[in-house]
Design a protein around this motif. Sequence first.
Motif, short mmCIF file in Angstrom:
data_model
loop_
_atom_site.label_atom_id
_atom_site.label_comp_id
_atom_site.label_asym_id
_atom_site.label_seq_id
_atom_site.Cartn_x
_atom_site.Cartn_y
_atom_site.Cartn_z
N SER A 266 0.82 -1.21 0.00
CA SER A 266 0.00 0.00 0.00
C SER A 266 0.86 1.25 0.00
CB SER A 266 -1.04 0.00 1.13
OG SER A 266 -0.40 -0.09 2.34
N SER A 267 2.07 1.22 0.60
CA SER A 267 2.85 2.45 0.55
C SER A 267 3.40 2.70 -0.87
CB SER A 267 3.95 2.48 1.63
OG SER A 267 5.03 1.69 1.22
N LYS A 268 3.77 1.64 -1.56
CA LYS A 268 4.25 1.82 -2.95
C LYS A 268 3.12 2.34 -3.84
CE LYS A 268 7.86 -1.68 -2.87
NZ LYS A 268 8.87 -2.04 -3.84
N GLN A 269 1.95 1.73 -3.66
CA GLN A 269 0.80 2.11 -4.46
C GLN A 269 0.45 3.59 -4.25
OE1 GLN A 269 -2.32 -0.87 -4.44
NE2 GLN A 269 -3.83 0.74 -4.16
N GLU A 270 0.48 3.99 -2.98
CA GLU A 270 0.15 5.37 -2.63
C GLU A 270 1.15 6.34 -3.28
OE1 GLU A 270 -2.48 6.30 -1.27
OE2 GLU A 270 -1.93 8.42 -1.01
N ALA A 271 2.45 5.98 -3.20
CA ALA A 271 3.49 6.86 -3.76
C ALA A 271 3.27 7.04 -5.26
CB ALA A 271 4.87 6.27 -3.50
N TRP A 272 2.81 5.98 -5.90
CA TRP A 272 2.58 6.05 -7.35
C TRP A 272 1.31 6.86 -7.65
CZ3 TRP A 272 -1.37 3.82 -10.42
CH2 TRP A 272 -1.14 3.88 -11.79
N ILE A 273 0.26 6.64 -6.85
CA ILE A 273 -1.00 7.34 -7.10
C ILE A 273 -0.83 8.85 -6.97
CG2 ILE A 273 -3.33 7.75 -6.16
CD1 ILE A 273 -3.62 4.76 -5.88
N VAL A 274 -0.11 9.30 -5.94
CA VAL A 274 0.05 10.75 -5.78
C VAL A 274 1.14 11.30 -6.69
CG1 VAL A 274 -0.83 10.73 -3.41
CG2 VAL A 274 1.64 10.55 -3.81
N GLY A 275 1.84 10.43 -7.41
CA GLY A 275 2.82 10.91 -8.39
C GLY A 275 4.23 11.09 -7.82
N ARG A 276 4.44 10.65 -6.58
CA ARG A 276 5.78 10.80 -6.01
C ARG A 276 6.76 9.89 -6.76
NH1 ARG A 276 4.18 10.37 -0.95
NH2 ARG A 276 5.00 8.30 -0.55
N ILE A 277 6.31 8.69 -7.08
CA ILE A 277 7.10 7.76 -7.92
C ILE A 277 6.30 7.58 -9.21
CG2 ILE A 277 7.96 5.40 -8.12
CD1 ILE A 277 9.31 6.53 -5.81
N PRO A 278 6.74 8.17 -10.32
CA PRO A 278 5.88 8.13 -11.52
C PRO A 278 5.76 6.75 -12.19
CG PRO A 278 7.88 9.40 -11.93
CD PRO A 278 7.90 9.06 -10.48
N ILE A 279 6.82 5.94 -12.12
CA ILE A 279 6.78 4.68 -12.89
C ILE A 279 6.71 3.48 -11.95
CG2 ILE A 279 7.96 3.24 -14.61
CD1 ILE A 279 7.13 6.00 -15.67
N MET A 280 5.71 2.62 -12.14
CA MET A 280 5.62 1.40 -11.35
C MET A 280 5.88 0.20 -12.26
SD MET A 280 5.23 0.28 -8.37
CE MET A 280 4.25 1.28 -7.25
N VAL A 281 6.89 -0.59 -11.89
CA VAL A 281 7.18 -1.81 -12.64
C VAL A 281 6.56 -2.95 -11.85
CG1 VAL A 281 8.98 -3.19 -13.72
CG2 VAL A 281 9.42 -0.78 -13.21
N CYS A 282 5.70 -3.74 -12.49
CA CYS A 282 4.90 -4.64 -11.68
C CYS A 282 4.49 -5.90 -12.44
CB CYS A 282 3.63 -3.90 -11.25
SG CYS A 282 2.77 -3.22 -12.66
N THR A 283 3.98 -6.86 -11.69
CA THR A 283 3.32 -8.01 -12.30
C THR A 283 1.85 -7.64 -12.46
OG1 THR A 283 2.75 -8.91 -10.16
CG2 THR A 283 4.83 -9.67 -11.12
N ASN A 284 1.07 -8.59 -13.00
CA ASN A 284 -0.35 -8.26 -13.21
C ASN A 284 -1.13 -8.12 -11.90
OD1 ASN A 284 -0.47 -10.86 -12.40
ND2 ASN A 284 -1.33 -11.68 -14.30
N ALA A 285 -0.44 -8.29 -10.74
CA ALA A 285 -1.13 -8.09 -9.47
C ALA A 285 -1.42 -6.61 -9.23
CB ALA A 285 -0.27 -8.62 -8.32
N PHE A 286 -0.79 -5.75 -10.01
CA PHE A 286 -0.96 -4.31 -9.77
C PHE A 286 -2.02 -3.72 -10.69
CE2 PHE A 286 0.31 0.17 -10.47
CZ PHE A 286 0.29 0.61 -9.16
N GLY A 287 -2.80 -2.83 -10.14
CA GLY A 287 -3.68 -2.06 -11.00
C GLY A 287 -5.15 -2.36 -10.80
N MET A 288 -5.44 -3.59 -10.32
CA MET A 288 -6.84 -3.94 -10.17
C MET A 288 -7.48 -3.06 -9.10
SD MET A 288 -7.95 -7.85 -10.25
CE MET A 288 -6.28 -8.30 -10.30
N GLY A 289 -8.60 -2.49 -9.43
CA GLY A 289 -9.29 -1.66 -8.45
C GLY A 289 -8.64 -0.30 -8.23
N ILE A 290 -7.56 -0.02 -8.95
CA ILE A 290 -6.94 1.30 -8.80
C ILE A 290 -7.48 2.21 -9.90
CG2 ILE A 290 -4.80 2.63 -8.86
CD1 ILE A 290 -3.34 0.20 -7.92
N ASP A 291 -7.85 3.40 -9.49
CA ASP A 291 -8.55 4.28 -10.39
C ASP A 291 -7.71 5.54 -10.56
OD1 ASP A 291 -10.59 5.31 -11.86
OD2 ASP A 291 -11.72 6.02 -10.12
N LYS A 292 -6.64 5.47 -11.35
CA LYS A 292 -5.79 6.65 -11.56
C LYS A 292 -5.99 7.14 -12.99
CE LYS A 292 -0.91 8.06 -11.31
NZ LYS A 292 -1.06 9.36 -10.67
#
Length: 634
Positions: A266-292
């Motif tokens: 959740s801390s990584k996700q939050e950092a990406w959502i608010v734009g503190r970390i612009p690029i997220m490298v991830c498996t398909n576990a990321f993104g579901m239910g995220i509304d950015k």
Amino acid sequence: MATPHEILKQYWGFDQFRPLQEDIIRSVLEGNDALALLPTGGGKSICFQVPALCMEGICLVVSPLIALMKDQVANLKKREINAEAIFSGMSYREIDRILDNAAYGGIKFLYLSPERLTTELVRERIKRMNISLLAVDEAHCISQWGYDFRPPYLQIAEIRDLIPKTPVLALTATATPEVVIDIQEKLLFKQKNVFQKSFSRTNLSYVVLPEENKYAKLLDILRKVKGSGVVYARNRKLTKDIARYLIENKVSADFYHAGLSPDERSSKQEAWIVGRIPIMVCTNAFGMGIDKPDVRTVVHVDLPENLEAYFQEAGRAGRDGKKSYAVLLYSDEDKRTLERNLLLSFPPVQDIRQVYRALGSYFQLAVGAGEFQTFDFDIADFCKNFQLDVVKTYSCIKILEQEGWISLTESVWMPSSFMVLVGREQLYDFQLKNPSLDPIIKSLLRLSEGAFQHFVPINESAVARLLKTTNDKVLPAIQHLHNQGIIEYRPLKDKPQLTFTKERVDANNFTIDVASYNLRKERQQKRMEKAIAYATTARCRSQMLLEYFGENSPTCGTCDVCLGRTQAALSTDDFERYKLKIKQLIVAEKITERQLMEAFAANRQPNVVKALAFLMDEGIVALENERLTWKEKP
Ligand code: ADP
């Protein structure tokens, strides 16, 4: 009865429905079964939440992922709407309490995992509930033709007998035409009724780059396209490696996969959502239910197994309607990897039987026992115990799931909780007799209200702090209270949950349905071939994707194929040379687009794509039953 608009305004503060939402809601309020096909982010939840709030009674929501259920329940509670969820891994007592509450009208939305819905306990209670609507989320999971078939979904229809007047609303973001038909049949729709929003995404440019040096290309793309981005990679290790490479090259990035702790995630996700970390490298576990909304690029460094997954993931770019890119970096190695993985996903029956038997021993289940029992499941520990290969075992478990022997959830995170099992007087008595436990009982009750009525979360460290001691003193004391029957203590859970959906049988009586196993393999292979065809096609990418989902559309003008064509990047001489070679190949034998591409070296393929696109546009080459034919008259 409040109107849908009033409800939308009152609870969500929105003034208007999005296209189709209102039609779907009206249809549901008229008592019809309906299937809503809206792209991810299209606002599916509102389609069942609003009509349910217009009507009296409870809305049952079937959903396959615990994380999604929890998200939605939390979202509803935030709006002061009463919602609860029931899923594998919860205790009988918790489930019982929630069902009771639902029967007495205290709950508006009851979320259930499909394997819970059809248990006897739930079926019995459903009879006593006033149910206004049955919503089936991720409805493509009901179809063997879909890319994420989950057998417990097939049993949802059994519930319809108990609530014959209640309409069903099925919702999904991905369904091919045959899946659309299948969903309605499997859910016993009284009448066919589909609401489908176009899947076309005009602000999204689809690009495929044949590329052997993917890391360098990725860097190049991310340096050119500013803003937020997601990079999908095939496995956990790659996400870490790629993120490190990007950081070394001064691109601010992080990595994400399901193996991280909930806090890290959740801390990584939050950092990406608010734009503190612009690029997220991830498996398909990321993104579901995220509304950015403002994701500018989604890059796949590996080709996904099927176009359903690709479309969903790529579609996370550009929800705000602004220009965005969905880029696939493709190499011939991708194709071989997919083919290898397909074989690995369908292990021989004796391996599946071996894993089934090992599961029974691991959980110490006697033959004839185990139906609906749920266990924490740590696949690494299991494989170590029985000296099994993890990848193959995982495939065997997936098949066991598809065959209806077991079900496995994703990791669930449930905080520790407890409930007092005795009355106040009896507890007081116990405290008098056990003065050493008195402080801990007092702290437990002080930190968590309501523990006499139901399970309440506890934070063991907070109890330790309050008592000015440490966790290793507090935990044995809590366990002791549990052993004495004073409280029921449920320690934190963070493991996937494995449920035996049938009683354990003797290995000799273990069978799988070979015909449907073969059929599923064949289907998976077809889907894989379509994904490879997408990567190597000379047609408009958007048109090809939409066609896969049953939609006719004009060429997009913005994908790499369309742009390559208008830029006329091929010289006339080159074009004529490619045309000749293509003609020879096609006339000699009926080949697919992919076979044609493979007849050329990888560095020539982009030019073949351009030449072929032109030939197809001009009607000189046509696709018939997926085979290329030469139409030009001599
Ligand atoms: P889906 O389940 O289709 O991916 P959601 O139901 O999560 O999408 O909705 C996506 C986002 O769109 C949410 O933030 C939701 O609040 C918002 N939304 C849905 N309907 C409307 C509407 N009519 N007006 C404004 N925002 C909406």
